[in-house]
Design a protein around this motif. Sequence first.
Motif, PDB file in Angstrom:
ATOM      1  N   THR A 253       0.820  -1.218   0.000  1.00 44.97           N
ATOM      2  CA  THR A 253       0.000   0.000   0.000  1.00 44.97           C
ATOM      3  C   THR A 253       0.853   1.267   0.000  1.00 44.97           C
ATOM      4  O   THR A 253       0.548   2.217  -0.729  1.00 44.97           O
ATOM      5  CB  THR A 253      -0.927   0.017   1.237  1.00 44.97           C
ATOM      6  OG1 THR A 253      -0.154  -0.156   2.419  1.00 44.97           O
ATOM      7  CG2 THR A 253      -1.978  -1.079   1.148  1.00 44.97           C
ATOM      8  N   LYS A 254       1.919   1.317   0.806  1.00 43.05           N
ATOM      9  CA  LYS A 254       2.732   2.538   0.879  1.00 43.05           C
ATOM     10  C   LYS A 254       3.489   2.787  -0.424  1.00 43.05           C
ATOM     11  O   LYS A 254       3.703   3.940  -0.807  1.00 43.05           O
ATOM     12  CB  LYS A 254       3.693   2.456   2.063  1.00 43.05           C
ATOM     13  CG  LYS A 254       2.980   2.542   3.417  1.00 43.05           C
ATOM     14  CD  LYS A 254       3.967   2.567   4.579  1.00 43.05           C
ATOM     15  CE  LYS A 254       3.231   2.667   5.907  1.00 43.05           C
ATOM     16  NZ  LYS A 254       4.150   2.674   7.072  1.00 43.05           N
TER      17      LYS A 254
ATOM     18  N   TRP B 167       1.077   4.277  -2.759  1.00 39.75           N
ATOM     19  CA  TRP B 167       0.871   5.685  -2.367  1.00 39.75           C
ATOM     20  C   TRP B 167       2.009   6.555  -2.883  1.00 39.75           C
ATOM     21  O   TRP B 167       1.791   7.619  -3.457  1.00 39.75           O
ATOM     22  CB  TRP B 167       0.777   5.764  -0.846  1.00 39.75           C
ATOM     23  CG  TRP B 167       0.784   7.152  -0.290  1.00 39.75           C
ATOM     24  CD1 TRP B 167       1.861   7.912   0.058  1.00 39.75           C
ATOM     25  CD2 TRP B 167      -0.369   7.970  -0.014  1.00 39.75           C
ATOM     26  NE1 TRP B 167       1.477   9.134   0.542  1.00 39.75           N
ATOM     27  CE2 TRP B 167       0.112   9.207   0.517  1.00 39.75           C
ATOM     28  CE3 TRP B 167      -1.739   7.784  -0.135  1.00 39.75           C
ATOM     29  CZ2 TRP B 167      -0.742  10.231   0.908  1.00 39.75           C
ATOM     30  CZ3 TRP B 167      -2.593   8.820   0.257  1.00 39.75           C
ATOM     31  CH2 TRP B 167      -2.100  10.017   0.767  1.00 39.75           C
TER      32      TRP B 167
ATOM     33  N   ALA C 162      -1.005  12.286  -6.777  1.00 36.87           N
ATOM     34  CA  ALA C 162      -2.087  12.666  -5.863  1.00 36.87           C
ATOM     35  C   ALA C 162      -3.220  13.336  -6.634  1.00 36.87           C
ATOM     36  O   ALA C 162      -2.991  14.112  -7.568  1.00 36.87           O
ATOM     37  CB  ALA C 162      -1.560  13.605  -4.788  1.00 36.87           C
TER      38      ALA C 162
ATOM     39  N   PHE D 163      -6.912   5.481  -0.153  1.00 37.51           N
ATOM     40  CA  PHE D 163      -6.115   4.974   0.972  1.00 37.51           C
ATOM     41  C   PHE D 163      -6.766   5.390   2.293  1.00 37.51           C
ATOM     42  O   PHE D 163      -7.290   6.502   2.420  1.00 37.51           O
ATOM     43  CB  PHE D 163      -4.693   5.525   0.893  1.00 37.51           C
ATOM     44  CG  PHE D 163      -3.917   5.015  -0.287  1.00 37.51           C
ATOM     45  CD1 PHE D 163      -3.056   3.935  -0.173  1.00 37.51           C
ATOM     46  CD2 PHE D 163      -4.060   5.614  -1.539  1.00 37.51           C
ATOM     47  CE1 PHE D 163      -2.342   3.459  -1.260  1.00 37.51           C
ATOM     48  CE2 PHE D 163      -3.352   5.146  -2.637  1.00 37.51           C
ATOM     49  CZ  PHE D 163      -2.491   4.063  -2.498  1.00 37.51           C
TER      50      PHE D 163
ATOM     51  N   LEU E 115      -1.724   4.021   6.272  1.00 35.41           N
ATOM     52  CA  LEU E 115      -1.999   3.534   4.906  1.00 35.41           C
ATOM     53  C   LEU E 115      -2.099   2.006   4.834  1.00 35.41           C
ATOM     54  O   LEU E 115      -1.743   1.412   3.821  1.00 35.41           O
ATOM     55  CB  LEU E 115      -0.892   4.002   3.944  1.00 35.41           C
ATOM     56  CG  LEU E 115      -0.602   5.501   3.886  1.00 35.41           C
ATOM     57  CD1 LEU E 115       0.614   5.775   3.003  1.00 35.41           C
ATOM     58  CD2 LEU E 115      -1.809   6.265   3.366  1.00 35.41           C
TER      59      LEU E 115
ATOM     60  N   MET F 286      -6.516  -0.065   1.463  1.00 33.05           N
ATOM     61  CA  MET F 286      -6.799   0.713   0.260  1.00 33.05           C
ATOM     62  C   MET F 286      -7.870   0.014  -0.568  1.00 33.05           C
ATOM     63  O   MET F 286      -8.173  -1.168  -0.361  1.00 33.05           O
ATOM     64  CB  MET F 286      -5.531   0.890  -0.588  1.00 33.05           C
ATOM     65  CG  MET F 286      -4.974  -0.399  -1.161  1.00 33.05           C
ATOM     66  SD  MET F 286      -3.440  -0.153  -2.097  1.00 33.05           S
ATOM     67  CE  MET F 286      -4.003   0.950  -3.391  1.00 33.05           C
TER      68      MET F 286
ATOM     69  N   ARG G 258      -4.834   8.522  -5.022  1.00 34.99           N
ATOM     70  CA  ARG G 258      -3.743   8.491  -5.978  1.00 34.99           C
ATOM     71  C   ARG G 258      -4.255   7.976  -7.325  1.00 34.99           C
ATOM     72  O   ARG G 258      -5.191   7.187  -7.385  1.00 34.99           O
ATOM     73  CB  ARG G 258      -2.605   7.603  -5.485  1.00 34.99           C
ATOM     74  CG  ARG G 258      -1.860   8.118  -4.255  1.00 34.99           C
ATOM     75  CD  ARG G 258      -1.068   9.358  -4.604  1.00 34.99           C
ATOM     76  NE  ARG G 258      -0.193   9.819  -3.528  1.00 34.99           N
ATOM     77  CZ  ARG G 258      -0.565  10.697  -2.609  1.00 34.99           C
ATOM     78  NH1 ARG G 258      -1.793  11.200  -2.606  1.00 34.99           N
ATOM     79  NH2 ARG G 258       0.293  11.090  -1.688  1.00 34.99           N
TER      80      ARG G 258
END
Length: 342
Positions: free
Chosen positions: A276-277, A280, A285, A298, A303, A306, A339
């Motif tokens: 997930t990170k 991200w 964004a 997210f 985070l 998601m 995102r």
Amino acid sequence: MPPRRPRRVPTITIPQRRPDRSRSLARTAAAVLAAVAVLLAGTGAAQAAPTPAELEAQIDEAWNQLEPIIEHYNQIHAQLKENQAKAAALQQQLQPLEAQVDAAMGQVSDLAVQQYKTGRLTTLDALLRGDTPTALLDQLGLINAIARNQHAQIQSVAAARDKLAGDKQALDTAIAQQAQQDADLAAKKKDIEAKLAALQKLRQQAYGSSGGTGTLKPVACPVEYLGGPGGTAAKRACELIGKPYIWGAAGPNGYDCSGLTMAAWAAAGVTLRHYTKWQWDDNKAVSRADLRPGDLVFFYSDLHHMGMYVGGGWMVHAPTTGDYVRMAKLDGRPITGYRRPA
């Protein structure tokens, strides 16, 4: 008695039909029949409603027209705002330079008045009034020194002013062109978005009032279908509804949350990393107001969860162990951000 002349019977000529005229009449009749057929078709029984697949093909076509316009509009709009800011900054720089030039010219004017009052207005005056060669040289030197000094002051400030003025003029020209492009692209974008909205309504009708298949898919999925990679990814995520949550899995038998989004975007030819990170960090964004199907949503400050936005305030996600890939409303969990994969 002379014999009577037989009465002359007038000859009647029957016009012959031209072969080309008959063909022309046939063509005319065919055209009339065709026109009537079109009119009858418009007032007769309704044609079969398009299927969801046919509507999605039309949406694909409309989206393929819209997306380049959106991106071009975004580019032109950003450039327009940037150039407007630059022009405003240049205008602020020009004002003090204009004041400096005006002040320098005022000093020259004051000097001219003073020279006039003292009788030393020009080099010619110095030549005519010089009492001795030494006095003449002194007067000429003073006049030249003052002239050079004033000229240098004005010239340097005026040159800086003229350069900035030239830069601003070029910016103003670019701004005028970009403003026109900005307006034209915005109008095209608005027209195509209206067409897409109409197609979306037809699509929802084609799926039925809900289009759902139970608790996992309570409404049509994607709720808003768009073409392009995001639309493809969203559609693939919807197809995976019902698959079990499996920790660390990215298919084909099950998925965790980031494995689901990774697999969905892989269908669109876009590679995401299975974390997930990372997803991200690796993607652009976007704001909630700009969300499109396929965007990543997210949750929580770390985070750790998601999902994928599919329109209408809905997402598809793989919730937790023992559950299944399903649709859910965005709201209900603390959202960290959004995102968009490139």
